[in-house]
Write a protein that holds these residues in place. Structure first.
Motif, mmCIF file in Angstrom:
data_model
loop_
_atom_site.group_PDB
_atom_site.id
_atom_site.type_symbol
_atom_site.label_atom_id
_atom_site.label_comp_id
_atom_site.label_asym_id
_atom_site.label_seq_id
_atom_site.Cartn_x
_atom_site.Cartn_y
_atom_site.Cartn_z
ATOM 1 N N SER A 1 114.053 -13.370 38.242
ATOM 2 C CA SER A 1 114.172 -14.298 38.419
ATOM 3 C C SER A 1 112.652 -15.134 37.459
ATOM 4 C CB SER A 1 114.385 -15.095 39.698
ATOM 5 O OG SER A 1 113.583 -14.944 40.466
ATOM 6 N N GLU A 2 112.954 -15.986 37.443
ATOM 7 C CA GLU A 2 111.437 -16.439 36.641
ATOM 8 C C GLU A 2 110.378 -16.725 37.963
ATOM 9 O OE1 GLU A 2 110.352 -17.242 34.034
ATOM 10 O OE2 GLU A 2 112.175 -16.479 33.446
ATOM 11 N N ASP A 3 110.493 -16.630 39.399
ATOM 12 C CA ASP A 3 110.192 -16.434 40.392
ATOM 13 C C ASP A 3 109.579 -15.383 40.617
ATOM 14 O OD1 ASP A 3 110.009 -19.408 40.787
ATOM 15 O OD2 ASP A 3 111.835 -19.896 42.092
ATOM 16 N N GLU A 4 110.265 -14.027 40.464
ATOM 17 C CA GLU A 4 109.771 -12.925 40.710
ATOM 18 C C GLU A 4 108.942 -12.348 38.936
ATOM 19 O OE1 GLU A 4 114.022 -11.033 42.565
ATOM 20 O OE2 GLU A 4 113.467 -11.318 40.613
ATOM 21 N N LYS A 5 108.591 -12.619 37.911
ATOM 22 C CA LYS A 5 107.840 -12.248 37.525
ATOM 23 C C LYS A 5 106.372 -12.729 37.782
ATOM 24 C CE LYS A 5 111.075 -12.604 33.947
ATOM 25 N NZ LYS A 5 112.049 -13.485 32.372
ATOM 26 N N TYR A 6 105.474 -11.588 37.305
ATOM 27 C CA TYR A 6 103.873 -12.460 36.935
ATOM 28 C C TYR A 6 103.457 -13.220 35.838
ATOM 29 C CZ TYR A 6 103.554 -8.020 39.900
ATOM 30 O OH TYR A 6 104.313 -7.135 41.304
ATOM 31 N N HIS A 7 103.182 -14.844 36.348
ATOM 32 C CA HIS A 7 103.172 -15.514 35.776
ATOM 33 C C HIS A 7 101.058 -15.161 35.030
ATOM 34 C CE1 HIS A 7 106.551 -17.545 35.578
ATOM 35 N NE2 HIS A 7 106.610 -17.327 36.849
ATOM 36 N N VAL A 8 100.960 -16.059 33.933
ATOM 37 C CA VAL A 8 99.723 -15.955 33.284
ATOM 38 C C VAL A 8 98.895 -17.068 34.337
ATOM 39 C CG1 VAL A 8 97.884 -17.142 32.087
ATOM 40 C CG2 VAL A 8 100.421 -16.366 30.578
ATOM 41 N N LYS B 1 103.380 -4.869 20.930
ATOM 42 C CA LYS B 1 102.894 -4.872 21.828
ATOM 43 C C LYS B 1 104.313 -3.348 22.945
ATOM 44 C CE LYS B 1 106.690 -7.652 21.713
ATOM 45 N NZ LYS B 1 107.296 -9.821 21.869
ATOM 46 N N TYR B 2 104.833 -3.322 22.171
ATOM 47 C CA TYR B 2 105.599 -2.256 23.056
ATOM 48 C C TYR B 2 104.587 -0.800 22.877
ATOM 49 C CZ TYR B 2 109.357 -4.904 22.691
ATOM 50 O OH TYR B 2 110.278 -6.425 22.816
ATOM 51 N N MET B 3 103.648 -0.578 22.556
ATOM 52 C CA MET B 3 102.673 0.194 22.057
ATOM 53 C C MET B 3 101.760 0.591 23.328
ATOM 54 S SD MET B 3 100.317 2.225 18.364
ATOM 55 C CE MET B 3 99.019 1.373 19.041
ATOM 56 N N ALA B 4 101.569 -1.079 23.806
ATOM 57 C CA ALA B 4 100.716 -0.541 24.554
ATOM 58 C C ALA B 4 101.264 -0.329 25.852
ATOM 59 C CB ALA B 4 99.789 -2.656 24.924
ATOM 60 N N VAL B 5 102.232 -0.649 25.821
ATOM 61 C CA VAL B 5 103.114 -0.691 26.907
ATOM 62 C C VAL B 5 102.999 1.325 27.255
ATOM 63 C CG1 VAL B 5 105.631 -0.799 28.186
ATOM 64 C CG2 VAL B 5 104.050 -2.277 27.011
ATOM 65 N N VAL C 1 99.450 -12.336 25.306
ATOM 66 C CA VAL C 1 97.597 -12.787 25.242
ATOM 67 C C VAL C 1 98.605 -11.273 24.215
ATOM 68 C CG1 VAL C 1 95.662 -12.353 25.719
ATOM 69 C CG2 VAL C 1 97.644 -13.416 26.946
ATOM 70 N N ILE C 2 98.667 -10.774 23.818
ATOM 71 C CA ILE C 2 98.932 -9.647 22.873
ATOM 72 C C ILE C 2 99.501 -9.831 22.021
ATOM 73 C CG2 ILE C 2 99.661 -7.140 22.735
ATOM 74 C CD1 ILE C 2 99.420 -6.486 25.706
ATOM 75 N N GLU C 3 100.824 -11.037 22.539
ATOM 76 C CA GLU C 3 101.313 -11.106 20.494
ATOM 77 C C GLU C 3 100.443 -12.217 20.404
ATOM 78 O OE1 GLU C 3 105.860 -11.253 23.243
ATOM 79 O OE2 GLU C 3 104.506 -13.316 22.948
ATOM 80 N N GLU C 4 99.832 -12.940 20.518
ATOM 81 C CA GLU C 4 99.226 -13.982 19.949
ATOM 82 C C GLU C 4 97.707 -13.119 19.771
ATOM 83 O OE1 GLU C 4 95.629 -15.905 18.773
ATOM 84 O OE2 GLU C 4 95.243 -14.699 20.821
#
Length: 303
Positions: free
Chosen positions: A240-247, A112-116, A97-100
């Protein structure tokens, strides 16, 4: 009966003593035969990248003062493994979302790293001074950047509106200060604060300026998150992909009239008040007044 009791007690006590003594010998022999070496942990300073840039602008990392300031931020954050892993999980949801929005507004992707650095990608992040949201806007300046703030709505909590607001600020700062690095630094100390220091010190280059301590560290904090997140896998942050939070799959409901009861609105749209508030943190009360001629977009989970 007394002599018999006495003899029995002596016999029992003697037996127990023998068992304990033999057990001690056995324990000592076992320890000597299976003695383990003590575990010794080693802690190493994380290696600085040989080159790095921000928003296409080269960082003079070969300079001792720049190197040491970067090293400090990298050292402190590299060993905050739980925090970095959590940010990586959140980034999988919020970075698209931020990148878009950065791209749509013509602002370099590195921001986007500034938001972090500002919020650790926490929509509800609040500073000691009262700044709120992904991009940490104050309530009195938020309306200037198309983010209404009142007892019912606060768009500082909204990732899209707040990213657009940050982009507006950064583009203004870039025009005034002449570089994206200076624009990023001014996000921390203010455009006037940065330009006044630049005028006094006769340089506009961030890496040549002595600024307030928080601003001195600010760009290096952003660079640290860029380095750690772009190189997470090889630096040991495994997800892993499963461990990440998805949209979260969602649909948008456009509202052009007031809602007297958001809990009932949520139920009518197939969700709960809790999920409604989690997906729309900018909703700050139990009702929503929509001014005449205005609309609000509310996210609802897909059925």
């Amino acid at each position: 009966m007394k002599p018999l009791l006495s003899n029995t007690l002596y016999f029992t006590a003697g037996g127990l003593a023998a068992v304990l003594l033999l057990g001690q010998f056995a324990f000592n022999d076992n320890r000597k035969g299976n003695k383990e070496e003590p575990i010794v942990y080693e802690w190493h300073t994380p290696q600085l990248p040989k080159r790095i840039s921000f928003a296409g602008e080269k960082v003079p990392i070969q300079r001792w003062d720049v190197k040491e300031r970067f090293d400090r931020e990298l050292l402190f954050n590299s060993y905050s493994q739980a925090n970095i892993l959590y940010i990586l999980k959140l980034a999988n949801r919020y970075f698209p979302v931020i990148e878009e929005r950065l791209k749509a507004n013509g602002v370099p992707d590195d921001f986007k790293y500034m938001a972090v650095a500002e919020s650790n990608l926490q929509s509800g992040a609040r500073s000691r001074s009262g700044a709120i949201g992904f991009w940490q806007f104050m309530s009195d300046t938020a309306p200037e950047y198309n983010m209404p703030v009142n007892n019912q709505v606060d768009f500082r909590y909204d990732v899209v509106r707040s990213t657009d607001a940050a982009c507006k600020y950064l583009k203004q700062a870039y025009v005034k200060l002449g570089s994206w690095t200076a624009a990023a630094a001014s996000y921390n100390c203010g455009q006037n604060g940065y330009s006044s220091q630049a005028a006094y010190q006769k340089t506009n280059n961030y890496y040549d300026l002595l600024l307030p301590e928080e601003t001195n560290r600010y760009i290096f904090r952003i660079l640290t998150f860029k380095h750690l997140m772009e190189n997470a896998e090889e630096l040991g942050y495994k997800l892993s992909e499963d461990e990440k939070y998805h949209v979260i799959p969602s649909r948008t409901v456009t509202i052009d009239s007031s809602i007297s009861n958001l809990a009932q609105f949520a139920l009518d749209n197939g969700t709960t008040y809790k999920i409604l508030k989690l997906m729309n943190p900018w909703l700050r009360d139990r009702d929503l007044t929509v001014p005449k001629g205005n609309t609000y977009n509310i996210l609802i989970p897909e059925k």
